[in-house]
Design a protein around this motif. Structure first.
Motif, PDB file in Angstrom:
ATOM      1  N   HIS A 131     -82.833  30.037  70.170  1.00 35.38           N
ATOM      2  CA  HIS A 131     -82.772  29.185  68.979  1.00 35.38           C
ATOM      3  C   HIS A 131     -82.557  29.973  67.694  1.00 35.38           C
ATOM      4  CE1 HIS A 131     -86.790  30.264  67.498  1.00 35.38           C
ATOM      5  NE2 HIS A 131     -87.219  30.197  68.737  1.00 35.38           N
ATOM      6  N   SER A 132     -82.734  31.308  67.751  1.00 36.23           N
ATOM      7  CA  SER A 132     -82.534  32.137  66.555  1.00 36.23           C
ATOM      8  C   SER A 132     -81.072  32.535  66.362  1.00 36.23           C
ATOM      9  CB  SER A 132     -83.388  33.400  66.639  1.00 36.23           C
ATOM     10  OG  SER A 132     -82.884  34.300  67.626  1.00 36.23           O
ATOM     11  N   ILE A 133     -80.226  32.235  67.338  1.00 36.72           N
ATOM     12  CA  ILE A 133     -78.815  32.632  67.274  1.00 36.72           C
ATOM     13  C   ILE A 133     -78.022  31.642  66.428  1.00 36.72           C
ATOM     14  CG2 ILE A 133     -76.730  33.072  68.631  1.00 36.72           C
ATOM     15  CD1 ILE A 133     -78.553  33.709  71.016  1.00 36.72           C
ATOM     16  N   ASP A 134     -77.287  32.157  65.449  1.00 36.53           N
ATOM     17  CA  ASP A 134     -76.420  31.316  64.618  1.00 36.53           C
ATOM     18  C   ASP A 134     -75.072  31.094  65.292  1.00 36.53           C
ATOM     19  OD1 ASP A 134     -78.364  31.255  62.587  1.00 36.53           O
ATOM     20  OD2 ASP A 134     -77.641  33.165  61.785  1.00 36.53           O
ATOM     21  N   TRP A 135     -74.460  32.203  65.702  1.00 29.89           N
ATOM     22  CA  TRP A 135     -73.186  32.119  66.411  1.00 29.89           C
ATOM     23  C   TRP A 135     -72.974  33.390  67.212  1.00 29.89           C
ATOM     24  CZ3 TRP A 135     -68.491  34.886  64.959  1.00 29.89           C
ATOM     25  CH2 TRP A 135     -68.649  35.721  63.842  1.00 29.89           C
ATOM     26  N   ILE A 136     -71.999  33.340  68.100  1.00 31.25           N
ATOM     27  CA  ILE A 136     -71.745  34.443  69.032  1.00 31.25           C
ATOM     28  C   ILE A 136     -70.252  34.707  69.057  1.00 31.25           C
ATOM     29  CG2 ILE A 136     -72.055  35.250  71.408  1.00 31.25           C
ATOM     30  CD1 ILE A 136     -74.112  32.889  71.698  1.00 31.25           C
ATOM     31  N   GLU A 137     -69.882  35.975  69.069  1.00 33.01           N
ATOM     32  CA  GLU A 137     -68.459  36.297  69.174  1.00 33.01           C
ATOM     33  C   GLU A 137     -68.227  37.311  70.285  1.00 33.01           C
ATOM     34  OE1 GLU A 137     -66.638  38.425  65.929  1.00 33.01           O
ATOM     35  OE2 GLU A 137     -68.567  39.251  65.278  1.00 33.01           O
ATOM     36  N   SER A 138     -67.048  37.211  70.884  1.00 30.01           N
ATOM     37  CA  SER A 138     -66.683  38.105  71.976  1.00 30.01           C
ATOM     38  C   SER A 138     -66.327  39.481  71.445  1.00 30.01           C
ATOM     39  CB  SER A 138     -65.488  37.514  72.740  1.00 30.01           C
ATOM     40  OG  SER A 138     -65.029  38.417  73.728  1.00 30.01           O
ATOM     41  N   ALA A 139     -66.723  40.506  72.219  1.00 26.29           N
ATOM     42  CA  ALA A 139     -66.372  41.889  71.900  1.00 26.29           C
ATOM     43  C   ALA A 139     -65.992  42.579  73.199  1.00 26.29           C
ATOM     44  CB  ALA A 139     -67.534  42.604  71.215  1.00 26.29           C
ATOM     45  N   ASN A 140     -64.817  42.212  73.710  1.00 22.88           N
ATOM     46  CA  ASN A 140     -64.336  42.670  75.019  1.00 22.88           C
ATOM     47  C   ASN A 140     -65.313  42.223  76.108  1.00 22.88           C
ATOM     48  OD1 ASN A 140     -61.987  43.893  73.966  1.00 22.88           O
ATOM     49  ND2 ASN A 140     -63.190  45.685  73.343  1.00 22.88           N
ATOM     50  N   ASN A 141     -65.940  43.148  76.803  1.00 22.14           N
ATOM     51  CA  ASN A 141     -66.889  42.776  77.854  1.00 22.14           C
ATOM     52  C   ASN A 141     -68.318  42.675  77.322  1.00 22.14           C
ATOM     53  OD1 ASN A 141     -65.015  42.577  79.966  1.00 22.14           O
ATOM     54  ND2 ASN A 141     -65.036  44.792  80.258  1.00 22.14           N
ATOM     55  N   TYR A 142     -68.445  42.616  76.017  1.00 21.21           N
ATOM     56  CA  TYR A 142     -69.744  42.433  75.360  1.00 21.21           C
ATOM     57  C   TYR A 142     -69.657  41.192  74.469  1.00 21.21           C
ATOM     58  CZ  TYR A 142     -70.908  47.250  76.707  1.00 21.21           C
ATOM     59  OH  TYR A 142     -71.176  48.394  77.412  1.00 21.21           O
ATOM     60  N   VAL A 143     -70.816  40.790  73.970  1.00 19.69           N
ATOM     61  CA  VAL A 143     -70.849  39.740  72.955  1.00 19.69           C
ATOM     62  C   VAL A 143     -71.736  40.200  71.812  1.00 19.69           C
ATOM     63  CG1 VAL A 143     -70.413  37.801  74.513  1.00 19.69           C
ATOM     64  CG2 VAL A 143     -72.760  38.537  74.116  1.00 19.69           C
ATOM     65  N   GLN A 144     -71.376  39.780  70.612  1.00 16.80           N
ATOM     66  CA  GLN A 144     -72.170  40.065  69.421  1.00 16.80           C
ATOM     67  C   GLN A 144     -72.961  38.823  69.065  1.00 16.80           C
ATOM     68  OE1 GLN A 144     -71.346  43.207  67.802  1.00 16.80           O
ATOM     69  NE2 GLN A 144     -73.238  43.065  66.632  1.00 16.80           N
ATOM     70  N   LEU A 145     -74.287  38.952  69.057  1.00 21.94           N
ATOM     71  CA  LEU A 145     -75.164  37.848  68.693  1.00 21.94           C
ATOM     72  C   LEU A 145     -75.456  37.939  67.202  1.00 21.94           C
ATOM     73  CD1 LEU A 145     -77.784  38.123  71.605  1.00 21.94           C
ATOM     74  CD2 LEU A 145     -75.623  36.855  71.590  1.00 21.94           C
ATOM     75  N   HIS A 146     -75.164  36.892  66.462  1.00 17.62           N
ATOM     76  CA  HIS A 146     -75.429  36.867  65.026  1.00 17.62           C
ATOM     77  C   HIS A 146     -76.665  36.010  64.785  1.00 17.62           C
ATOM     78  CE1 HIS A 146     -71.546  38.713  63.846  1.00 17.62           C
ATOM     79  NE2 HIS A 146     -71.125  38.155  64.977  1.00 17.62           N
ATOM     80  N   CYS A 147     -77.723  36.643  64.344  1.00 14.35           N
ATOM     81  CA  CYS A 147     -79.005  35.962  64.118  1.00 14.35           C
ATOM     82  C   CYS A 147     -79.457  36.247  62.688  1.00 14.35           C
ATOM     83  CB  CYS A 147     -80.059  36.445  65.105  1.00 14.35           C
ATOM     84  SG  CYS A 147     -79.541  36.425  66.825  1.00 14.35           S
ATOM     85  N   GLY A 148     -79.028  35.430  61.739  1.00 14.21           N
ATOM     86  CA  GLY A 148     -79.356  35.704  60.351  1.00 14.21           C
ATOM     87  C   GLY A 148     -78.766  37.038  59.931  1.00 14.21           C
ATOM     88  N   ARG A 149     -79.607  37.912  59.415  1.00 19.59           N
ATOM     89  CA  ARG A 149     -79.132  39.224  58.978  1.00 19.59           C
ATOM     90  C   ARG A 149     -79.063  40.224  60.128  1.00 19.59           C
ATOM     91  NH1 ARG A 149     -82.373  40.227  53.232  1.00 19.59           N
ATOM     92  NH2 ARG A 149     -81.502  38.401  52.120  1.00 19.59           N
ATOM     93  N   LYS A 150     -79.583  39.872  61.271  1.00 16.50           N
ATOM     94  CA  LYS A 150     -79.593  40.778  62.418  1.00 16.50           C
ATOM     95  C   LYS A 150     -78.428  40.491  63.358  1.00 16.50           C
ATOM     96  CE  LYS A 150     -84.579  41.672  62.573  1.00 16.50           C
ATOM     97  NZ  LYS A 150     -85.795  41.665  63.436  1.00 16.50           N
ATOM     98  N   GLN A 151     -77.949  41.544  63.997  1.00 14.88           N
ATOM     99  CA  GLN A 151     -76.907  41.430  65.005  1.00 14.88           C
ATOM    100  C   GLN A 151     -77.312  42.230  66.235  1.00 14.88           C
ATOM    101  OE1 GLN A 151     -73.049  42.472  63.462  1.00 14.88           O
ATOM    102  NE2 GLN A 151     -73.185  41.067  61.734  1.00 14.88           N
ATOM    103  N   TYR A 152     -76.945  41.694  67.393  1.00 12.88           N
ATOM    104  CA  TYR A 152     -77.281  42.356  68.647  1.00 12.88           C
ATOM    105  C   TYR A 152     -76.037  42.411  69.520  1.00 12.88           C
ATOM    106  CZ  TYR A 152     -82.035  41.031  67.213  1.00 12.88           C
ATOM    107  OH  TYR A 152     -83.207  40.843  66.519  1.00 12.88           O
ATOM    108  N   LEU A 153     -75.866  43.521  70.226  1.00 15.46           N
ATOM    109  CA  LEU A 153     -74.742  43.670  71.146  1.00 15.46           C
ATOM    110  C   LEU A 153     -75.276  43.526  72.570  1.00 15.46           C
ATOM    111  CD1 LEU A 153     -71.683  44.258  71.135  1.00 15.46           C
ATOM    112  CD2 LEU A 153     -72.250  46.674  71.544  1.00 15.46           C
TER     113      LEU A 153
END
Length: 252
Positions: free
Chosen positions: A162-184
């Motif tokens: 529920h903390s995830i705003d949006w997600i984008e593809s990064a080849n075989n990874y995804v970038q999780l955008h959670c407010g000011r934080k990002q996770y690969l």
């Protein structure tokens, strides 16, 4: 098969009338009964044994899937689900190869769907229907991921879905955008999409998934694309092939 014996199930009288009038011109088809509730449908299926059921997905007393559960997938006649624009339902039907028509329905499409169902029944293709219905029921009871585990150097971090705003593809990874934080996260976008609740997370681009609870506005662009404005001010462009999905969100 002689006449195709059809049961129409929908809680809206006008919808039932439209379905009846649309199918009246089809040869060798008999509408044996109409039901305005799920419970009535369960009884009618047991008593009348129709060949085909046009079954509304959302009814006040129980859903179309509840009807299937009660009757039992093995005892269910051929079925075409009737649903309003609902990404969650449509995606489930398509994944499990179950027939459906959308409200407001197109008359030609409805007639084609009924004729296709007739051919499947006559060719005994219905042997696979119980398996498809079982898979559909199972998909609706699946537990969606409530948190994701991301490895960060020498530790593992837990990210609540529920903390995830949006997600984008990064080849075989995804970038999780959670407010000011990002996770690969080491996972493809398609695999992650299958683990997230489709009632909350919608793919709007080949490389982007958005949390629908974060959308505050949608701005039309050119050529059937849109720009989604999220609660934190981020703007995400949608893909042209996802036009219908975005329009479905706007209609809700």
């Amino acid at each position: 098969m002689s006449k195709l014996r059809l049961l129409v199930v929908d809680d809206e009288p006008l919808i039932r009338k439209d379905l009846r009038n649309t199918l009246a011109s089809l040869p060798d088809l008999e509408i044996i009964a109409e039901c305005g509730s799920g419970q009535d449908a369960i009884r009618e299926i047991a008593n009348a044994a129709p060949d085909l059921v046009l079954l509304d997905v959302q009814m006040p007393d129980c859903s179309g899937l509840d009807v299937v559960r009660e009757v039992g997938a093995k005892h269910m006649p051929a079925v075409i689900f009737v649903t309003a624009y609902d990404d969650y339902a449509v995606r489930a039907f398509e994944l499990n190869a179950v027939d459906y028509v959308l409200k407001p329905f197109e008359q030609a499409r409805l007639r084609d769907d009924v004729e296709r169902a007739r051919k499947r029944i006559s060719q005994d293709h219905q042997v696979t229907l119980p398996q498809r219905l079982e898979a559909l029921l199972e998909s609706q009871t699946r537990k969606w991921a409530e948190r994701l585990v991301v490895r960060n150097a020498d530790r593992y971090e837990f990210v609540a879905s529920h903390s995830i705003d949006w997600i984008e593809s990064a080849n075989n990874y995804v970038q999780l955008h959670c407010g000011r934080k990002q996770y690969l996260l080491g996972e493809t976008l398609t695999n992650l999409e299958a683990r997230l609740d489709p009632a909350k997370f919608v793919r709007v681009h080949r490389g982007r998934i958005v949390n629908t609870e974060r959308i505050v506005a949608v701005h039309p662009l050119f050529s059937g694309t849109y720009e989604m404005e999220l609660a934190d001010g981020i703007r995400i462009t949608t893909g042209r092939q996802y036009k219908q999905i975005v329009q479905n969100l706007i209609r809700k």
